[in-house]
Design a protein around this motif. Structure first.
Motif, PDB file in Angstrom:
ATOM      1  N   SER A 183     163.691   0.150  78.732  1.00 15.05           N
ATOM      2  CA  SER A 183     164.539  -0.265  79.850  1.00 15.05           C
ATOM      3  C   SER A 183     163.740  -1.017  80.917  1.00 15.05           C
ATOM      4  O   SER A 183     164.327  -1.619  81.810  1.00 15.05           O
ATOM      5  CB  SER A 183     165.192   0.967  80.487  1.00 15.05           C
ATOM      6  N   GLY A 184     162.407  -0.952  80.798  1.00 18.11           N
ATOM      7  CA  GLY A 184     161.570  -1.576  81.811  1.00 18.11           C
ATOM      8  C   GLY A 184     161.632  -0.837  83.135  1.00 18.11           C
ATOM      9  O   GLY A 184     161.249  -1.368  84.182  1.00 18.11           O
ATOM     10  N   ALA A 185     162.102   0.410  83.116  1.00 19.29           N
ATOM     11  CA  ALA A 185     162.374   1.167  84.334  1.00 19.29           C
ATOM     12  C   ALA A 185     161.162   1.290  85.245  1.00 19.29           C
ATOM     13  O   ALA A 185     161.248   1.024  86.448  1.00 19.29           O
ATOM     14  CB  ALA A 185     162.900   2.553  83.959  1.00 19.29           C
ATOM     15  N   ARG A 186     160.036   1.691  84.685  1.00 16.08           N
ATOM     16  CA  ARG A 186     158.858   1.909  85.529  1.00 16.08           C
ATOM     17  C   ARG A 186     158.285   0.593  86.053  1.00 16.08           C
ATOM     18  O   ARG A 186     157.783   0.531  87.178  1.00 16.08           O
ATOM     19  CB  ARG A 186     157.808   2.709  84.762  1.00 16.08           C
ATOM     20  N   LYS A 187     158.368  -0.471  85.261  1.00 14.69           N
ATOM     21  CA  LYS A 187     157.892  -1.781  85.735  1.00 14.69           C
ATOM     22  C   LYS A 187     158.751  -2.269  86.900  1.00 14.69           C
ATOM     23  O   LYS A 187     158.238  -2.787  87.886  1.00 14.69           O
ATOM     24  CB  LYS A 187     157.921  -2.808  84.596  1.00 14.69           C
ATOM     25  N   ILE A 188     160.055  -2.091  86.775  1.00 15.02           N
ATOM     26  CA  ILE A 188     160.968  -2.515  87.846  1.00 15.02           C
ATOM     27  C   ILE A 188     160.701  -1.701  89.104  1.00 15.02           C
ATOM     28  O   ILE A 188     160.623  -2.246  90.212  1.00 15.02           O
ATOM     29  CB  ILE A 188     162.440  -2.373  87.387  1.00 15.02           C
ATOM     30  N   ALA A 189     160.543  -0.388  88.956  1.00 13.32           N
ATOM     31  CA  ALA A 189     160.271   0.468  90.111  1.00 13.32           C
ATOM     32  C   ALA A 189     158.951   0.087  90.773  1.00 13.32           C
ATOM     33  O   ALA A 189     158.864  -0.008  92.003  1.00 13.32           O
ATOM     34  CB  ALA A 189     160.259   1.939  89.688  1.00 13.32           C
ATOM     35  N   ALA A 190     157.921  -0.161  89.962  1.00  9.35           N
ATOM     36  CA  ALA A 190     156.613  -0.524  90.512  1.00  9.35           C
ATOM     37  C   ALA A 190     156.677  -1.847  91.265  1.00  9.35           C
ATOM     38  O   ALA A 190     156.122  -1.976  92.372  1.00  9.35           O
ATOM     39  CB  ALA A 190     155.576  -0.595  89.391  1.00  9.35           C
ATOM     40  N   ARG A 191     157.359  -2.856  90.689  1.00  7.21           N
ATOM     41  CA  ARG A 191     157.498  -4.152  91.364  1.00  7.21           C
ATOM     42  C   ARG A 191     158.245  -3.998  92.686  1.00  7.21           C
ATOM     43  O   ARG A 191     157.879  -4.601  93.697  1.00  7.21           O
ATOM     44  CB  ARG A 191     158.226  -5.152  90.463  1.00  7.21           C
ATOM     45  N   THR A 192     159.291  -3.195  92.673  1.00  7.24           N
ATOM     46  CA  THR A 192     160.092  -2.987  93.887  1.00  7.24           C
ATOM     47  C   THR A 192     159.266  -2.302  94.968  1.00  7.24           C
ATOM     48  O   THR A 192     159.278  -2.721  96.126  1.00  7.24           O
ATOM     49  CB  THR A 192     161.350  -2.164  93.564  1.00  7.24           C
ATOM     50  N   TRP A 193     158.535  -1.253  94.584  1.00  8.46           N
ATOM     51  CA  TRP A 193     157.694  -0.551  95.559  1.00  8.46           C
ATOM     52  C   TRP A 193     156.602  -1.475  96.091  1.00  8.46           C
ATOM     53  O   TRP A 193     156.324  -1.483  97.299  1.00  8.46           O
ATOM     54  CB  TRP A 193     157.062   0.696  94.939  1.00  8.46           C
ATOM     55  N   ASN A 194     155.980  -2.240  95.221  1.00  2.70           N
ATOM     56  CA  ASN A 194     154.915  -3.159  95.663  1.00  2.70           C
ATOM     57  C   ASN A 194     155.458  -4.214  96.631  1.00  2.70           C
ATOM     58  O   ASN A 194     154.818  -4.530  97.632  1.00  2.70           O
ATOM     59  CB  ASN A 194     154.247  -3.833  94.470  1.00  2.70           C
ATOM     60  N   ARG A 195     156.623  -4.756  96.329  1.00  4.22           N
ATOM     61  CA  ARG A 195     157.247  -5.750  97.212  1.00  4.22           C
ATOM     62  C   ARG A 195     157.553  -5.118  98.568  1.00  4.22           C
ATOM     63  O   ARG A 195     157.285  -5.693  99.621  1.00  4.22           O
ATOM     64  CB  ARG A 195     158.508  -6.314  96.558  1.00  4.22           C
ATOM     65  N   TRP A 196     158.092  -3.916  98.543  1.00  4.31           N
ATOM     66  CA  TRP A 196     158.419  -3.204  99.785  1.00  4.31           C
ATOM     67  C   TRP A 196     157.153  -2.961 100.614  1.00  4.31           C
ATOM     68  O   TRP A 196     157.142  -3.176 101.830  1.00  4.31           O
ATOM     69  CB  TRP A 196     159.107  -1.879  99.451  1.00  4.31           C
ATOM     70  N   LEU A 197     156.072  -2.523  99.941  1.00  4.94           N
ATOM     71  CA  LEU A 197     154.815  -2.267 100.643  1.00  4.94           C
ATOM     72  C   LEU A 197     154.255  -3.549 101.262  1.00  4.94           C
ATOM     73  O   LEU A 197     153.774  -3.549 102.400  1.00  4.94           O
ATOM     74  CB  LEU A 197     153.791  -1.644  99.700  1.00  4.94           C
ATOM     75  N   ARG A 198     154.309  -4.662 100.504  1.00 13.58           N
ATOM     76  CA  ARG A 198     153.815  -5.946 101.022  1.00 13.58           C
ATOM     77  C   ARG A 198     154.628  -6.385 102.254  1.00 13.58           C
ATOM     78  O   ARG A 198     154.071  -6.839 103.248  1.00 13.58           O
ATOM     79  CB  ARG A 198     153.877  -7.030  99.936  1.00 13.58           C
ATOM     80  N   GLU A 199     155.955  -6.260 102.157  1.00 14.19           N
ATOM     81  CA  GLU A 199     156.813  -6.669 103.261  1.00 14.19           C
ATOM     82  C   GLU A 199     156.540  -5.834 104.505  1.00 14.19           C
ATOM     83  O   GLU A 199     156.477  -6.360 105.627  1.00 14.19           O
ATOM     84  CB  GLU A 199     158.284  -6.577 102.862  1.00 14.19           C
ATOM     85  N   HIS A 200     156.360  -4.534 104.308  1.00 15.01           N
ATOM     86  CA  HIS A 200     156.134  -3.665 105.461  1.00 15.01           C
ATOM     87  C   HIS A 200     154.713  -3.809 106.005  1.00 15.01           C
ATOM     88  O   HIS A 200     154.490  -3.649 107.202  1.00 15.01           O
ATOM     89  CB  HIS A 200     156.464  -2.206 105.091  1.00 15.01           C
ATOM     90  N   ALA A 201     153.759  -4.126 105.156  1.00 17.30           N
ATOM     91  CA  ALA A 201     152.390  -4.357 105.616  1.00 17.30           C
ATOM     92  C   ALA A 201     152.325  -5.644 106.434  1.00 17.30           C
ATOM     93  O   ALA A 201     151.630  -5.735 107.446  1.00 17.30           O
ATOM     94  CB  ALA A 201     151.430  -4.427 104.429  1.00 17.30           C
ATOM     95  N   ALA A 202     153.096  -6.667 106.014  1.00 13.59           N
ATOM     96  CA  ALA A 202     153.114  -7.958 106.717  1.00 13.59           C
ATOM     97  C   ALA A 202     153.794  -7.838 108.077  1.00 13.59           C
ATOM     98  O   ALA A 202     153.409  -8.518 109.019  1.00 13.59           O
ATOM     99  CB  ALA A 202     153.827  -9.001 105.862  1.00 13.59           C
ATOM    100  N   SER A 203     154.786  -6.969 108.185  1.00 10.31           N
ATOM    101  CA  SER A 203     155.502  -6.842 109.440  1.00 10.31           C
ATOM    102  C   SER A 203     154.847  -5.849 110.398  1.00 10.31           C
ATOM    103  O   SER A 203     155.239  -5.751 111.539  1.00 10.31           O
ATOM    104  CB  SER A 203     156.958  -6.430 109.182  1.00 10.31           C
ATOM    105  N   ALA A 204     153.820  -5.137 109.919  1.00 10.34           N
ATOM    106  CA  ALA A 204     153.154  -4.135 110.787  1.00 10.34           C
ATOM    107  C   ALA A 204     152.172  -4.770 111.731  1.00 10.34           C
ATOM    108  O   ALA A 204     151.677  -5.831 111.597  1.00 10.34           O
ATOM    109  CB  ALA A 204     152.456  -3.110 109.928  1.00 10.34           C
TER     110      ALA A 204
END
Length: 196
Positions: free
Chosen positions: A175-196
């Motif tokens: 299902s690609g479940a863990r890859k999708i979750a990892a990409r989503t978490w990484n994107r979220w972390l990058r976005e929040h790191a950039a806005s901090a």
């Protein structure tokens, strides 16, 4: 071998329709025996009186790994499933789901036999479709993705959906479940790191 174009989407839709008919949520464990009952497919095991005692003993004691189950046609247009009651309940659930996938997909069939290597049929594409649909019935793609976002291990997925760990691992990978979750978490972390 690869599945025909669009089949995974078709399998997801069929599995969701079956769950809806049974009133089972996408993140709940599905009882494949209830699916068989819904479609009028009787499930028998090797303890059934019509099974010769020598055959039952052979397949349950001497060589239980060579027979998991079979979808047996009945004239004029019915079928029943016979399963190996010596197997672990999670393996039996997988066997029933696989044989029911053949029914749900209206595969043309004669006698099909499932052993430790899966279902034996002349048509590999039919077997691949049945494997995909049975996996989708037991651990839907949407449920696998939710489990990945929850950080569930294969063991936790297996326990929740009442499947083997190897089935849970396969569904989480396919299902690609863990890859999708990892990409989503990484994107979220990058976005929040950039806005901090």
């Amino acid at each position: 071998m690869t599945l025909r174009r669009g089949f995974k989407k078709e399998a997801r839709e069929i599995a969701l329709e079956v769950r809806e008919e049974l009133g089972v949520d996408v993140f709940a464990s599905l009882d494949p025996y209830a699916v068989a009952q819904l479609y009028g497919i009787e499930v028998l095991d090797l303890s059934h009186p019509s099974v010769p005692p020598e055959a039952a003993r052979y397949f349950t004691e001497e060589r239980p790994h060579v027979f998991s189950g079979a979808l047996v046609p009945l004239e004029p247009s019915g079928a029943f499933i016979i399963e190996n009651n010596a197997h672990h309940p999670r393996r039996r659930r997988s066997t029933i789901a696989h044989e029911m996938a053949h029914v749900l997909l209206e595969h043309p069939f004669g006698f099909t036999l499932t052993d430790e290597h899966g279902c034996r049929s002349a048509a590999a594409e039919i077997e691949e479709e049945a494997a995909e649909l049975s996996g989708e019935l037991l651990v839907p793609t949407d449920a696998a993705r939710l489990a990945a976002f929850k950080g569930w291990s294969d063991y936790t997925v297996a326990r929740h959906f009442e499947v083997s760990e190897s089935m849970a691992r396969w569904r989480m990978n396919m299902s690609g479940a863990r890859k999708i979750a990892a990409r989503t978490w990484n994107r979220w972390l990058r976005e929040h790191a950039a806005s901090a």
